[in-house]
Design a protein around this motif. Structure first.
Motif, short mmCIF file in Angstrom:
data_model
loop_
_atom_site.label_atom_id
_atom_site.label_comp_id
_atom_site.label_asym_id
_atom_site.label_seq_id
_atom_site.Cartn_x
_atom_site.Cartn_y
_atom_site.Cartn_z
N ALA A 157 0.82 -1.22 0.00
CA ALA A 157 0.00 0.00 0.00
C ALA A 157 0.85 1.27 0.00
O ALA A 157 0.49 2.26 -0.63
CB ALA A 157 -0.93 0.00 1.21
N LEU A 158 1.98 1.21 0.69
CA LEU A 158 2.82 2.40 0.80
C LEU A 158 3.92 2.47 -0.25
O LEU A 158 4.62 3.46 -0.37
CB LEU A 158 3.44 2.47 2.21
CG LEU A 158 2.44 2.58 3.36
CD1 LEU A 158 3.15 2.47 4.70
CD2 LEU A 158 1.63 3.86 3.27
N GLY A 159 4.08 1.37 -1.00
CA GLY A 159 5.10 1.36 -2.04
C GLY A 159 6.51 1.43 -1.49
O GLY A 159 7.37 2.07 -2.07
N ALA A 160 6.73 0.77 -0.36
CA ALA A 160 8.05 0.78 0.28
C ALA A 160 8.41 -0.66 0.67
O ALA A 160 7.52 -1.47 0.94
CB ALA A 160 8.03 1.67 1.51
N PRO A 161 9.70 -0.98 0.72
CA PRO A 161 10.10 -2.32 1.13
C PRO A 161 9.63 -2.64 2.56
O PRO A 161 9.46 -1.72 3.38
CB PRO A 161 11.63 -2.27 1.08
CG PRO A 161 11.97 -1.11 0.21
CD PRO A 161 10.84 -0.14 0.35
N ILE A 162 9.44 -3.90 2.84
CA ILE A 162 8.97 -4.34 4.15
C ILE A 162 9.88 -3.83 5.26
O ILE A 162 9.40 -3.32 6.28
CB ILE A 162 8.87 -5.88 4.19
CG1 ILE A 162 7.73 -6.33 3.28
CG2 ILE A 162 8.67 -6.39 5.60
CD1 ILE A 162 7.64 -7.84 3.08
N SER A 163 11.19 -3.93 5.07
CA SER A 163 12.12 -3.48 6.11
C SER A 163 11.97 -1.98 6.36
O SER A 163 12.08 -1.52 7.50
CB SER A 163 13.56 -3.82 5.74
OG SER A 163 13.92 -3.20 4.52
N THR A 164 11.70 -1.22 5.33
CA THR A 164 11.53 0.22 5.48
C THR A 164 10.25 0.54 6.24
O THR A 164 10.24 1.39 7.14
CB THR A 164 11.51 0.90 4.09
OG1 THR A 164 12.73 0.59 3.42
CG2 THR A 164 11.33 2.40 4.20
N VAL A 165 9.17 -0.17 5.92
CA VAL A 165 7.90 0.04 6.63
C VAL A 165 8.07 -0.32 8.10
O VAL A 165 7.61 0.40 8.99
CB VAL A 165 6.76 -0.77 5.99
CG1 VAL A 165 5.50 -0.71 6.84
CG2 VAL A 165 6.49 -0.28 4.57
N SER A 166 8.77 -1.42 8.37
CA SER A 166 9.01 -1.83 9.75
C SER A 166 9.81 -0.77 10.50
O SER A 166 9.45 -0.38 11.62
CB SER A 166 9.76 -3.17 9.77
OG SER A 166 10.03 -3.56 11.08
N TYR A 167 10.87 -0.27 9.90
CA TYR A 167 11.69 0.77 10.53
C TYR A 167 10.85 2.03 10.78
O TYR A 167 10.89 2.61 11.86
CB TYR A 167 12.90 1.12 9.66
CG TYR A 167 13.55 2.41 10.11
CD1 TYR A 167 14.35 2.44 11.25
CD2 TYR A 167 13.30 3.61 9.45
CE1 TYR A 167 14.91 3.63 11.69
CE2 TYR A 167 13.84 4.80 9.88
CZ TYR A 167 14.65 4.80 11.00
OH TYR A 167 15.18 6.00 11.46
N ARG A 168 10.11 2.46 9.76
CA ARG A 168 9.33 3.70 9.89
C ARG A 168 8.28 3.57 11.00
O ARG A 168 8.03 4.53 11.74
CB ARG A 168 8.65 4.04 8.57
CG ARG A 168 9.61 4.53 7.50
CD ARG A 168 8.91 4.75 6.18
NE ARG A 168 9.84 5.18 5.16
CZ ARG A 168 9.55 5.21 3.86
NH1 ARG A 168 8.35 4.85 3.44
NH2 ARG A 168 10.45 5.60 2.99
N THR A 169 7.68 2.39 11.11
CA THR A 169 6.68 2.18 12.16
C THR A 169 7.32 2.27 13.53
O THR A 169 6.80 2.95 14.43
CB THR A 169 5.99 0.81 11.98
OG1 THR A 169 5.42 0.73 10.67
CG2 THR A 169 4.90 0.60 13.02
N ARG A 170 8.45 1.61 13.72
CA ARG A 170 9.14 1.66 15.01
C ARG A 170 9.59 3.08 15.34
O ARG A 170 9.46 3.54 16.47
CB ARG A 170 10.35 0.72 15.02
CG ARG A 170 9.98 -0.74 15.20
CD ARG A 170 11.19 -1.62 15.49
NE ARG A 170 12.39 -1.33 14.72
CZ ARG A 170 12.65 -1.81 13.51
NH1 ARG A 170 11.80 -2.62 12.93
NH2 ARG A 170 13.77 -1.50 12.89
N ARG A 171 10.11 3.78 14.37
CA ARG A 171 10.57 5.16 14.59
C ARG A 171 9.39 6.07 14.93
O ARG A 171 9.49 6.91 15.82
CB ARG A 171 11.31 5.67 13.33
CG ARG A 171 11.86 7.05 13.48
CD ARG A 171 13.00 7.11 14.48
NE ARG A 171 13.52 8.47 14.54
CZ ARG A 171 13.81 9.09 15.67
NH1 ARG A 171 13.70 8.47 16.82
NH2 ARG A 171 14.24 10.33 15.64
N ALA A 172 8.27 5.88 14.25
CA ALA A 172 7.07 6.67 14.55
C ALA A 172 6.59 6.39 15.98
O ALA A 172 6.24 7.33 16.71
CB ALA A 172 5.95 6.35 13.55
#
Length: 187
Positions: A157-172
């Motif tokens: 949905a976000l057009g980003a790699p899984i690892s990037t989504v995981s990192y962004r979620t944790r950082r948020a």
């Protein structure tokens, strides 16, 4: 094997791509509530939902002839809704800078005004903290924590790699906890 429902969806989509208003209306009816729920979870302002839903479908129907089907229609609409919501957040941020935040809003009468005030203040504090997050972090957090998407769906949905989504979620999560004065524990 394609089911009748998938075949029907494909036929409606092709007709909508050709500009068939009835087919576009069918797509709108099928996806309106899903898009509205996503937008409400992202903006937290029920009064903004209808306008944003309209913007999403206007943009979608304008771009529909170019839709190649690389993603599912629902995923494509999610991406459009995310972009429209990002624009909404930006306009709200600009508006908030212009307005006197201390002016307050008229309160709505409730059964228990004190607890309603506390809940409203907490919700406003959360949405203010969400608004201050960078767009990509906010989108990842909302997709994962609020919409409950798994990493694969959020990635698509976000057009980003899984690892990037995981990192962004944790950082948020980390930034939100700091903004809200909550302890943060890395999982």
């Amino acid at each position: 094997m394609v089911s009748d429902g998938d075949d029907d969806e494909a036929n409606v989509l092709r007709a909508a791509q050709r500009g068939d208003r009835a087919a576009q209306s069918q797509l709108f009816t099928r996806y309106r509530e899903r898009v509205a729920r996503q937008i409400l979870r992202m903006v937290g302002d029920p009064s903004a939902v209808d306008d944003l839903v309209q913007e999403v479908f206007i943009a979608a129907f304008t771009a529909l002839p170019r839709f190649r089907g690389d993603a599912q229609l629902g995923t494509w609409l999610h991406a459009i809704a995310t972009n429209r919501t990002r624009n909404w957040w930006d306009s709200q941020r600009r508006r908030r800078r212009r307005e006197d935040v201390a002016a307050g809003r008229p309160s709505e009468p409730q059964d228990d005004p004190e607890s309603d005030l506390v809940a409203r203040q907490q919700r406003d504090h959360l949405y203010a903290a969400l608004a201050d997050l960078p767009d990509k972090l906010r989108e990842a957090f909302i997709a994962r924590a609020i919409e409950g998407m798994n990493l694969i769906d959020a990635s698509a949905a976000l057009g980003a790699p899984i690892s990037t989504v995981s990192y962004r979620t944790r950082r948020a999560e980390q930034l939100l906890c700091a903004a809200l004065g909550l302890p943060w524990r890395a999982s």
